[in-house]
Motif scaffolding. Sequence first.
Motif, short mmCIF file in Angstrom:
data_model
loop_
_atom_site.label_atom_id
_atom_site.label_comp_id
_atom_site.label_asym_id
_atom_site.label_seq_id
_atom_site.Cartn_x
_atom_site.Cartn_y
_atom_site.Cartn_z
N ALA A 157 -10.76 -8.39 8.92
CA ALA A 157 -11.93 -8.93 9.62
C ALA A 157 -13.24 -8.55 8.93
N SER A 158 -13.28 -7.43 8.25
CA SER A 158 -14.54 -6.97 7.64
C SER A 158 -14.78 -7.55 6.24
N PHE A 159 -13.84 -8.34 5.73
CA PHE A 159 -13.98 -8.92 4.39
C PHE A 159 -14.38 -10.39 4.47
N PRO B 171 -14.10 -14.30 4.15
CA PRO B 171 -12.93 -15.16 4.29
C PRO B 171 -12.44 -15.76 2.95
N ALA B 172 -13.34 -16.09 2.05
CA ALA B 172 -12.93 -16.65 0.77
C ALA B 172 -12.14 -15.63 -0.05
N LEU B 173 -12.56 -14.37 -0.01
CA LEU B 173 -11.84 -13.34 -0.74
C LEU B 173 -10.49 -13.03 -0.09
N VAL B 174 -10.43 -13.09 1.24
CA VAL B 174 -9.17 -12.88 1.94
C VAL B 174 -8.19 -13.99 1.57
N ALA B 175 -8.66 -15.22 1.46
CA ALA B 175 -7.80 -16.34 1.08
C ALA B 175 -7.25 -16.15 -0.34
N LYS B 176 -8.10 -15.69 -1.26
CA LYS B 176 -7.64 -15.42 -2.63
C LYS B 176 -6.64 -14.27 -2.65
N ALA B 177 -6.86 -13.26 -1.81
CA ALA B 177 -5.94 -12.13 -1.74
C ALA B 177 -4.59 -12.57 -1.20
N GLN B 178 -4.59 -13.42 -0.17
CA GLN B 178 -3.34 -13.92 0.38
C GLN B 178 -2.60 -14.79 -0.63
N GLU B 179 -3.33 -15.57 -1.41
CA GLU B 179 -2.71 -16.37 -2.46
C GLU B 179 -2.07 -15.47 -3.51
N LEU B 180 -2.75 -14.40 -3.88
CA LEU B 180 -2.22 -13.44 -4.85
C LEU B 180 -0.92 -12.82 -4.33
N ILE B 181 -0.88 -12.47 -3.06
CA ILE B 181 0.32 -11.89 -2.46
C ILE B 181 1.45 -12.91 -2.41
N GLU B 182 1.14 -14.14 -1.98
CA GLU B 182 2.16 -15.18 -1.86
C GLU B 182 2.78 -15.53 -3.20
N GLN B 183 2.00 -15.46 -4.27
CA GLN B 183 2.53 -15.80 -5.59
C GLN B 183 3.18 -14.61 -6.29
N GLY B 184 3.23 -13.46 -5.64
CA GLY B 184 3.87 -12.30 -6.22
C GLY B 184 3.06 -11.68 -7.34
N GLY B 185 1.76 -11.86 -7.31
CA GLY B 185 0.89 -11.34 -8.35
C GLY B 185 0.45 -9.91 -8.16
N ILE B 186 0.98 -9.23 -7.14
CA ILE B 186 0.66 -7.83 -6.90
C ILE B 186 1.97 -7.05 -6.83
N PHE C 277 -19.29 -4.98 -4.89
CA PHE C 277 -18.57 -5.72 -3.87
C PHE C 277 -17.09 -5.40 -3.95
N VAL C 278 -16.38 -5.66 -2.87
CA VAL C 278 -14.93 -5.47 -2.84
C VAL C 278 -14.30 -6.71 -3.47
N CYS C 279 -13.46 -6.52 -4.49
CA CYS C 279 -12.79 -7.65 -5.13
C CYS C 279 -11.55 -8.03 -4.32
N TYR C 280 -11.04 -9.22 -4.59
CA TYR C 280 -9.89 -9.69 -3.82
C TYR C 280 -8.62 -8.92 -4.18
N HIS C 281 -8.58 -8.27 -5.34
CA HIS C 281 -7.44 -7.43 -5.70
C HIS C 281 -7.34 -6.25 -4.72
N ARG C 282 -8.47 -5.64 -4.43
CA ARG C 282 -8.49 -4.52 -3.48
C ARG C 282 -8.10 -4.97 -2.09
N ILE C 283 -8.52 -6.17 -1.71
CA ILE C 283 -8.15 -6.69 -0.39
C ILE C 283 -6.64 -6.91 -0.31
N ALA C 284 -6.07 -7.46 -1.38
CA ALA C 284 -4.61 -7.67 -1.43
C ALA C 284 -3.89 -6.33 -1.35
#
Length: 116
Positions: A46-48, A50-65, A102-109
């Motif tokens: 909630a504190s991040f 939304p665009a970065l959260v979407a990129k983080a979720q995409e990274l997780i879904e594609q197995g990039g982490i 800023f917090v990058c989407y990698h950190r959010i993932a």
Amino acid sequence: MNAAATTQHTNCLRCGRKLTSIKSTATGYGPTCTRKVKAAAATHTASFKPALVAKAQELIEQGGIVPLRALRIFTVISSDGASTYKTAPQACTCPAGLKGRFVCYHRIAAHIVAAA
């Protein structure tokens, strides 16, 4: 994200169990861990932005982490698929993470997977 940059996984990236379904091997997470990661994404982001959260979720879904040490330190793939970075919920070695403004989407993932 570059789909060719991700690999097929035989074990779950979160719990380490053997993956048997085609969908699970493509994403790197079993069905139970997928539910836990999605629940963590819904409650802990909630504190991040939304665009970065979407990129983080995409990274997780594609197995990039991929976890390196007990869900505390991860290796992530860059958005162009050319390089990898080490990240944790507290810090990242990507250019945006090194600047620290800023917090990058990698950190959010990493935060989502560690919270799951």
